[in-house]
Design a protein around this motif. Structure first.
Motif, PDB file in Angstrom:
ATOM      1  N   ASN A   2     -37.332  -1.842  19.141  1.00  0.00           N
ATOM      2  CA  ASN A   2     -38.030  -1.899  17.861  1.00  0.00           C
ATOM      3  C   ASN A   2     -37.588  -0.967  16.415  1.00  0.00           C
ATOM      4  OD1 ASN A   2     -38.560   0.899  18.469  1.00  0.00           O
ATOM      5  ND2 ASN A   2     -40.459   0.380  18.688  1.00  0.00           N
ATOM      6  N   PHE A   3     -38.080  -1.377  15.367  1.00  0.00           N
ATOM      7  CA  PHE A   3     -37.326  -1.274  14.079  1.00  0.00           C
ATOM      8  C   PHE A   3     -37.409   0.365  13.844  1.00  0.00           C
ATOM      9  CE2 PHE A   3     -38.408   0.729   9.994  1.00  0.00           C
ATOM     10  CZ  PHE A   3     -37.555   0.329   8.770  1.00  0.00           C
ATOM     11  N   GLN A   4     -38.094   1.264  14.553  1.00  0.00           N
ATOM     12  CA  GLN A   4     -38.079   3.000  14.710  1.00  0.00           C
ATOM     13  C   GLN A   4     -36.660   3.323  15.370  1.00  0.00           C
ATOM     14  OE1 GLN A   4     -42.156   4.947  15.429  1.00  0.00           O
ATOM     15  NE2 GLN A   4     -41.062   6.981  15.608  1.00  0.00           N
ATOM     16  N   LEU A   5     -36.966   2.743  16.232  1.00  0.00           N
ATOM     17  CA  LEU A   5     -35.276   3.346  17.330  1.00  0.00           C
ATOM     18  C   LEU A   5     -34.552   3.077  16.388  1.00  0.00           C
ATOM     19  CD1 LEU A   5     -36.273   2.470  20.749  1.00  0.00           C
ATOM     20  CD2 LEU A   5     -36.389   4.516  19.857  1.00  0.00           C
ATOM     21  N   CYS A   6     -33.881   1.675  16.073  1.00  0.00           N
ATOM     22  CA  CYS A   6     -32.980   1.308  15.143  1.00  0.00           C
ATOM     23  C   CYS A   6     -32.814   2.537  13.741  1.00  0.00           C
ATOM     24  CB  CYS A   6     -33.433  -0.187  14.873  1.00  0.00           C
ATOM     25  SG  CYS A   6     -33.072  -1.452  15.908  1.00  0.00           S
ATOM     26  N   PHE A   7     -33.776   2.877  12.673  1.00  0.00           N
ATOM     27  CA  PHE A   7     -33.702   3.528  11.893  1.00  0.00           C
ATOM     28  C   PHE A   7     -33.045   4.736  12.920  1.00  0.00           C
ATOM     29  CE2 PHE A   7     -35.612   5.735   8.986  1.00  0.00           C
ATOM     30  CZ  PHE A   7     -35.390   5.147   7.514  1.00  0.00           C
ATOM     31  N   GLU A   8     -34.140   5.625  13.588  1.00  0.00           N
ATOM     32  CA  GLU A   8     -33.194   6.973  14.213  1.00  0.00           C
ATOM     33  C   GLU A   8     -32.128   6.723  14.453  1.00  0.00           C
ATOM     34  OE1 GLU A   8     -36.143   8.273  16.731  1.00  0.00           O
ATOM     35  OE2 GLU A   8     -37.896   7.828  15.476  1.00  0.00           O
ATOM     36  N   PHE A   9     -31.673   5.385  15.020  1.00  0.00           N
ATOM     37  CA  PHE A   9     -30.476   5.777  15.713  1.00  0.00           C
ATOM     38  C   PHE A   9     -29.487   5.463  14.531  1.00  0.00           C
ATOM     39  CE2 PHE A   9     -26.299   3.686  17.006  1.00  0.00           C
ATOM     40  CZ  PHE A   9     -26.207   4.256  18.127  1.00  0.00           C
ATOM     41  N   VAL A  10     -30.038   5.093  13.033  1.00  0.00           N
ATOM     42  CA  VAL A  10     -28.703   4.605  12.223  1.00  0.00           C
ATOM     43  C   VAL A  10     -29.336   6.049  11.578  1.00  0.00           C
ATOM     44  CG1 VAL A  10     -28.830   3.059  10.228  1.00  0.00           C
ATOM     45  CG2 VAL A  10     -29.068   2.459  11.629  1.00  0.00           C
ATOM     46  N   PHE A  11     -29.601   6.846  10.986  1.00  0.00           N
ATOM     47  CA  PHE A  11     -29.993   7.360   9.882  1.00  0.00           C
ATOM     48  C   PHE A  11     -29.834   9.071  10.768  1.00  0.00           C
ATOM     49  CE2 PHE A  11     -32.074   4.837   7.179  1.00  0.00           C
ATOM     50  CZ  PHE A  11     -31.137   4.687   6.096  1.00  0.00           C
ATOM     51  N   GLU A  12     -30.197   9.288  12.355  1.00  0.00           N
ATOM     52  CA  GLU A  12     -29.418  10.467  12.951  1.00  0.00           C
ATOM     53  C   GLU A  12     -28.397  10.459  13.671  1.00  0.00           C
ATOM     54  OE1 GLU A  12     -33.421  11.150  14.709  1.00  0.00           O
ATOM     55  OE2 GLU A  12     -34.824  11.343  12.601  1.00  0.00           O
ATOM     56  N   VAL A  13     -27.578   9.629  14.083  1.00  0.00           N
ATOM     57  CA  VAL A  13     -26.538   9.215  15.151  1.00  0.00           C
ATOM     58  C   VAL A  13     -25.272   9.208  14.646  1.00  0.00           C
ATOM     59  CG1 VAL A  13     -25.668   8.532  17.103  1.00  0.00           C
ATOM     60  CG2 VAL A  13     -28.155   8.987  16.953  1.00  0.00           C
ATOM     61  N   THR A  14     -25.346   7.335  13.575  1.00  0.00           N
ATOM     62  CA  THR A  14     -24.668   6.441  13.051  1.00  0.00           C
ATOM     63  C   THR A  14     -24.276   7.483  11.533  1.00  0.00           C
ATOM     64  OG1 THR A  14     -25.238   4.988  14.114  1.00  0.00           O
ATOM     65  CG2 THR A  14     -23.675   4.483  12.545  1.00  0.00           C
ATOM     66  N   LEU A  15     -24.519   7.139  10.608  1.00  0.00           N
ATOM     67  CA  LEU A  15     -24.632   8.023   9.204  1.00  0.00           C
ATOM     68  C   LEU A  15     -23.898   9.859   9.761  1.00  0.00           C
ATOM     69  CD1 LEU A  15     -27.038   6.959   6.912  1.00  0.00           C
ATOM     70  CD2 LEU A  15     -24.658   6.263   7.657  1.00  0.00           C
ATOM     71  N   PRO A  16     -24.346  10.391  10.010  1.00  0.00           N
ATOM     72  CA  PRO A  16     -23.430  12.151  10.237  1.00  0.00           C
ATOM     73  C   PRO A  16     -22.293  11.223  10.762  1.00  0.00           C
ATOM     74  CG  PRO A  16     -25.969  12.079  11.504  1.00  0.00           C
ATOM     75  CD  PRO A  16     -25.420  10.417  11.080  1.00  0.00           C
ATOM     76  N   ILE A  17     -22.232   9.922  11.986  1.00  0.00           N
ATOM     77  CA  ILE A  17     -20.262  10.552  12.435  1.00  0.00           C
ATOM     78  C   ILE A  17     -19.528  10.033  11.431  1.00  0.00           C
ATOM     79  CG2 ILE A  17     -19.417   9.343  14.462  1.00  0.00           C
ATOM     80  CD1 ILE A  17     -21.360   9.514  16.229  1.00  0.00           C
ATOM     81  N   THR A  18     -20.169   9.106  11.001  1.00  0.00           N
ATOM     82  CA  THR A  18     -19.385   8.014   9.823  1.00  0.00           C
ATOM     83  C   THR A  18     -19.286   9.287   8.446  1.00  0.00           C
ATOM     84  OG1 THR A  18     -21.545   6.530   9.682  1.00  0.00           O
ATOM     85  CG2 THR A  18     -19.634   6.672   7.934  1.00  0.00           C
ATOM     86  N   GLY A  19     -20.333  10.102   7.859  1.00  0.00           N
ATOM     87  CA  GLY A  19     -20.178  11.015   6.936  1.00  0.00           C
ATOM     88  C   GLY A  19     -18.437  12.020   7.604  1.00  0.00           C
TER      89      GLY A  19
END
Length: 90
Positions: A2-19
């Motif tokens: 759902n939206f919340q899980l996707c949002f959490e994954f992007v902002f709490e996993v993917t973006l820090p790794i990208t940073g």
């Protein structure tokens, strides 16, 4: 998912790794990504805490939100403290 899980994954996993990757390649956008991902996730959790303020889980959401906002603020302070002055300012 759902939206919340996707949002959490992007902002709490993917973006820090990208940073981290952007830091390794010395990108000027690394600071924005590293600070912004924590601030955005903190704002998301703060909004959830306000939305669900009558729920007993409110305190946990609020602690998570304030923790993420604090980490974002500390990251910004560290970036400012460790900034290398350019030769143009001398």
């Amino acid at each position: 998912m759902n939206f919340q899980l996707c949002f959490e994954f992007v902002f709490e996993v993917t973006l820090p790794i990208t940073g981290i990757v952007l830091e390794l390649v010395n990108s000027k956008f690394a600071r924005w990504v590293n600070v912004g991902c924590f601030v955005a996730a903190g704002c998301f959790w703060l909004t959830a805490a306000v939305w669900w303020r009558t729920d007993p889980f409110f305190g946990v959401l609020l602690i998570i939100a304030l923790g993420l906002l604090t980490v974002g603020g500390l990251t910004e302070v560290i970036y400012r403290a460790t900034r290398i002055e350019s030769a143009d300012t001398v």
